[in-house]
Design an enzyme around this catalytic site. Sequence first.
Site, mmCIF file in Angstrom:
data_model
loop_
_atom_site.group_PDB
_atom_site.id
_atom_site.type_symbol
_atom_site.label_atom_id
_atom_site.label_comp_id
_atom_site.label_asym_id
_atom_site.label_seq_id
_atom_site.Cartn_x
_atom_site.Cartn_y
_atom_site.Cartn_z
ATOM 1 N N CYS A 136 25.368 17.268 19.849
ATOM 2 C CA CYS A 136 25.901 18.242 18.890
ATOM 3 C C CYS A 136 25.262 19.627 18.986
ATOM 4 C CB CYS A 136 25.768 17.694 17.460
ATOM 5 S SG CYS A 136 24.121 17.855 16.764
ATOM 6 N N GLU B 170 -16.257 2.291 10.228
ATOM 7 C CA GLU B 170 -16.769 2.617 8.884
ATOM 8 C C GLU B 170 -16.131 1.727 7.836
ATOM 9 O OE1 GLU B 170 -16.041 6.767 8.234
ATOM 10 O OE2 GLU B 170 -17.059 7.312 10.102
ATOM 11 N N GLN C 225 0.423 1.994 13.405
ATOM 12 C CA GLN C 225 0.762 3.302 12.842
ATOM 13 C C GLN C 225 0.745 4.362 13.933
ATOM 14 O OE1 GLN C 225 -1.565 3.770 8.845
ATOM 15 N NE2 GLN C 225 -2.601 2.190 10.020
ATOM 16 N N GLY D 97 -9.139 -0.264 13.117
ATOM 17 C CA GLY D 97 -9.194 1.186 13.277
ATOM 18 C C GLY D 97 -8.240 1.985 12.419
ATOM 19 N N THR D 98 -8.088 1.585 11.167
ATOM 20 C CA THR D 98 -7.300 2.429 10.260
ATOM 21 C C THR D 98 -8.078 2.686 8.987
ATOM 22 O OG1 THR D 98 -5.262 2.674 8.968
ATOM 23 C CG2 THR D 98 -6.019 0.413 9.337
ATOM 24 N N HIS E 297 5.250 4.621 12.530
ATOM 25 C CA HIS E 297 5.356 6.070 12.404
ATOM 26 C C HIS E 297 6.043 6.729 13.596
ATOM 27 C CE1 HIS E 297 1.887 5.966 9.235
ATOM 28 N NE2 HIS E 297 3.063 5.681 8.718
ATOM 29 N N ARG F 138 -0.185 17.426 21.980
ATOM 30 C CA ARG F 138 -0.634 16.036 21.778
ATOM 31 C C ARG F 138 -0.057 15.101 22.824
ATOM 32 N NH1 ARG F 138 0.455 14.491 15.953
ATOM 33 N NH2 ARG F 138 -0.348 12.498 16.683
HETATM 34 C C1 BJW Z 1 -12.652 3.387 14.541
HETATM 35 C C2 BJW Z 1 -13.064 3.918 15.763
HETATM 36 C C3 BJW Z 1 -13.431 2.999 16.784
HETATM 37 C C4 BJW Z 1 -12.570 5.566 14.434
HETATM 38 N N1 BJW Z 1 -13.369 1.697 16.547
HETATM 39 N N2 BJW Z 1 -12.634 2.092 14.330
HETATM 40 C C5 BJW Z 1 -0.363 10.342 -3.263
HETATM 41 C C6 BJW Z 1 -0.335 11.739 -3.144
HETATM 42 C C7 BJW Z 1 0.453 12.364 -2.187
HETATM 43 C C8 BJW Z 1 1.232 11.631 -1.348
HETATM 44 C C9 BJW Z 1 1.181 10.263 -1.478
HETATM 45 C C10 BJW Z 1 0.414 9.622 -2.415
HETATM 46 N N3 BJW Z 1 0.575 8.281 -2.270
HETATM 47 C C11 BJW Z 1 1.409 8.079 -1.269
HETATM 48 C C12 BJW Z 1 1.801 9.266 -0.779
HETATM 49 C C13 BJW Z 1 2.694 9.543 0.303
HETATM 50 C C14 BJW Z 1 2.056 9.659 1.662
HETATM 51 C C15 BJW Z 1 0.630 9.144 1.704
HETATM 52 O O1 BJW Z 1 0.360 7.987 1.941
HETATM 53 N N4 BJW Z 1 -0.334 10.031 1.495
HETATM 54 C C16 BJW Z 1 -1.754 9.653 1.413
HETATM 55 C C17 BJW Z 1 -2.520 10.328 2.545
HETATM 56 C C18 BJW Z 1 -2.262 10.008 0.072
HETATM 57 N N5 BJW Z 1 2.904 8.842 2.517
HETATM 58 C C19 BJW Z 1 4.024 9.319 3.007
HETATM 59 O O2 BJW Z 1 4.409 10.456 2.804
HETATM 60 C C20 BJW Z 1 4.836 8.338 3.830
HETATM 61 N N6 BJW Z 1 6.172 8.297 3.379
HETATM 62 C C21 BJW Z 1 6.501 7.902 2.143
HETATM 63 O O3 BJW Z 1 5.664 7.585 1.324
HETATM 64 O O4 BJW Z 1 7.855 7.873 1.929
HETATM 65 C C22 BJW Z 1 8.308 7.636 0.584
HETATM 66 C C23 BJW Z 1 8.406 8.971 -0.065
HETATM 67 C C24 BJW Z 1 9.470 9.768 0.239
HETATM 68 C C25 BJW Z 1 9.563 11.016 -0.376
HETATM 69 C C26 BJW Z 1 8.562 11.443 -1.237
HETATM 70 C C27 BJW Z 1 7.475 10.626 -1.508
HETATM 71 C C28 BJW Z 1 7.409 9.377 -0.916
HETATM 72 C C29 BJW Z 1 4.871 8.767 5.281
HETATM 73 C C30 BJW Z 1 3.525 8.827 5.886
HETATM 74 C C31 BJW Z 1 3.619 9.325 7.327
HETATM 75 C C32 BJW Z 1 2.242 9.508 7.941
HETATM 76 N N7 BJW Z 1 2.360 10.251 9.121
HETATM 77 C C33 BJW Z 1 1.201 10.433 9.977
HETATM 78 C C34 BJW Z 1 1.607 11.389 11.118
HETATM 79 C C35 BJW Z 1 2.507 10.648 12.107
HETATM 80 C C36 BJW Z 1 3.003 11.532 13.188
HETATM 81 C C37 BJW Z 1 1.903 12.133 14.003
HETATM 82 O O5 BJW Z 1 1.028 11.435 14.538
HETATM 83 O O6 BJW Z 1 1.909 13.332 14.141
HETATM 84 O O7 BJW Z 1 0.762 9.184 10.507
HETATM 85 S S1 BJW Z 1 -0.235 11.028 9.125
HETATM 86 C C38 BJW Z 1 -1.400 10.083 10.026
HETATM 87 O O8 BJW Z 1 -2.025 9.098 9.158
HETATM 88 C C39 BJW Z 1 -0.574 9.278 11.036
HETATM 89 C C40 BJW Z 1 -1.283 7.960 11.017
HETATM 90 O O9 BJW Z 1 -0.429 6.959 11.535
HETATM 91 C C41 BJW Z 1 -1.632 7.786 9.571
HETATM 92 C C42 BJW Z 1 -2.734 6.787 9.305
HETATM 93 O O10 BJW Z 1 -3.936 7.211 9.865
HETATM 94 P P1 BJW Z 1 -4.938 6.140 10.521
HETATM 95 O O11 BJW Z 1 -4.289 5.519 11.692
HETATM 96 O O12 BJW Z 1 -5.446 5.235 9.478
HETATM 97 O O13 BJW Z 1 -6.078 7.109 11.095
HETATM 98 P P2 BJW Z 1 -7.356 7.726 10.356
HETATM 99 O O14 BJW Z 1 -7.796 8.865 11.178
HETATM 100 O O15 BJW Z 1 -7.089 7.977 8.932
HETATM 101 O O16 BJW Z 1 -8.436 6.568 10.409
HETATM 102 C C43 BJW Z 1 -9.041 6.161 11.625
HETATM 103 C C44 BJW Z 1 -9.959 4.996 11.331
HETATM 104 O O17 BJW Z 1 -10.464 4.500 12.538
HETATM 105 C C45 BJW Z 1 -11.164 5.357 10.451
HETATM 106 O O18 BJW Z 1 -11.273 4.402 9.415
HETATM 107 C C46 BJW Z 1 -12.359 5.272 11.398
HETATM 108 O O19 BJW Z 1 -13.543 4.799 10.767
HETATM 109 C C47 BJW Z 1 -11.853 4.282 12.412
HETATM 110 N N8 BJW Z 1 -12.418 4.418 13.768
HETATM 111 N N9 BJW Z 1 -13.091 5.261 15.711
HETATM 112 C C48 BJW Z 1 -13.026 1.236 15.336
HETATM 113 N N10 BJW Z 1 -13.886 3.405 18.038
HETATM 114 ZN ZN ZN Z 2 22.890 15.939 17.267
#
Ligand code: BJW
Ligand code: ZN
Length: 251
Positions: free
Chosen positions: A161, A226, A102, A198-199, A126, A71
């Site tokens: 470390c 969307e 994000q 875009g989220t 993130h 990536r």
């Molecule tokens: C356009 C376009 C164009 C396209 N123009 N628009 C229920 C069940 C299970 C878990 C959970 C739950 N509720 C909450 C949770 C926890 C979980 C969560 O939220 N899960 C849900 C998915 C359900 N959250 C976490 O675990 C977070 N931590 C937490 O809650 O800590 C407390 C805790 C601790 C211990 C136990 C439990 C809780 C941490 C979340 C970390 C997310 N990490 C990632 C990876 C980052 C590293 C990496 O990149 O590798 O972050 S996942 C991924 O999703 C990444 C993104 O930042 C994040 C959001 O995605 P984003 O940016 O919205 O992208 P898309 O693809 O989803 O959407 C793109 C959009 O763009 C779309 O709408 C398109 O239409 C649009 N689009 N082209 C305009 N040209």
């Molecule tokens: Zn270290």
Amino acid sequence: MSDDDIARARERLRSAARVVVFTGAGVSAESGVPTFRGAGGLWREFRAEDLATPEAFARDPRLVWEWYGWRRELVARCAPNAAHDAIARFAASRPGVTLVTQNVDGLHQRAARAAGGNDAAVLALHGTLFGARCTRCGQRAPHDTPVDATSPDTLPRCEACGALLRPDVVWFGETLDPRVLDAAFDAARSADVCLVVGTSALVQPAASVATLAARAGATLVEVNAEETPLSGVAAFALRGRAGEIVPRLLD
Ligand code: BJW
Ligand code: ZN
């Protein structure tokens, strides 16, 4: 979406004293960076459970580093697009703008530098693809050299470390840096306008930046290809590509 909607949202943004811009992967899609969900998204091809959780890294750090290395190389070949540039110019040209992202791709920061703005002010919820932190002592450092993931023995190690380094990103089940999250929430609570670009607004707690702002009285302007869970709450839900709509709102 009519030209009139854009004109009204643009005027609202122009006259606001405090603006939070909150972005997700969609803002970088036109730069060639894959999104996570939806067609062509990373989670269509790869399982998050295998690559983006602390358990996955503990199980197979080589595989996880290999994926992040891929990536990094992909993003290094991409450049900020018209949406990143318009946001960067907007933030650099007036006070009261907080950029919360994000994204881990660094494209907002690159656009900010190019616009003469402050890349360090970008609140990256993130983390970053171009950083690593120690799995034992927690020390963080910029890390953008190629990772040799041919074997577990060649993976990068902490200078302090000797323990294994990991990508400096936030995986599922991990908490976000409280200083970054608090700063984002504070800005959201006091914003007059929250521009969401875009989220999918599905991942918590990040998505709360937008809902907190709306609850505190901010006008929500959404730009997305969307519909999302925020579309019904937004005063303006502008459907289309970020690279086309955002410059029309901010330039
Ligand atoms: C356009 C376009 C164009 C396209 N123009 N628009 C229920 C069940 C299970 C878990 C959970 C739950 N509720 C909450 C949770 C926890 C979980 C969560 O939220 N899960 C849900 C998915 C359900 N959250 C976490 O675990 C977070 N931590 C937490 O809650 O800590 C407390 C805790 C601790 C211990 C136990 C439990 C809780 C941490 C979340 C970390 C997310 N990490 C990632 C990876 C980052 C590293 C990496 O990149 O590798 O972050 S996942 C991924 O999703 C990444 C993104 O930042 C994040 C959001 O995605 P984003 O940016 O919205 O992208 P898309 O693809 O989803 O959407 C793109 C959009 O763009 C779309 O709408 C398109 O239409 C649009 N689009 N082209 C305009 N040209
Ligand atoms: Zn270290």
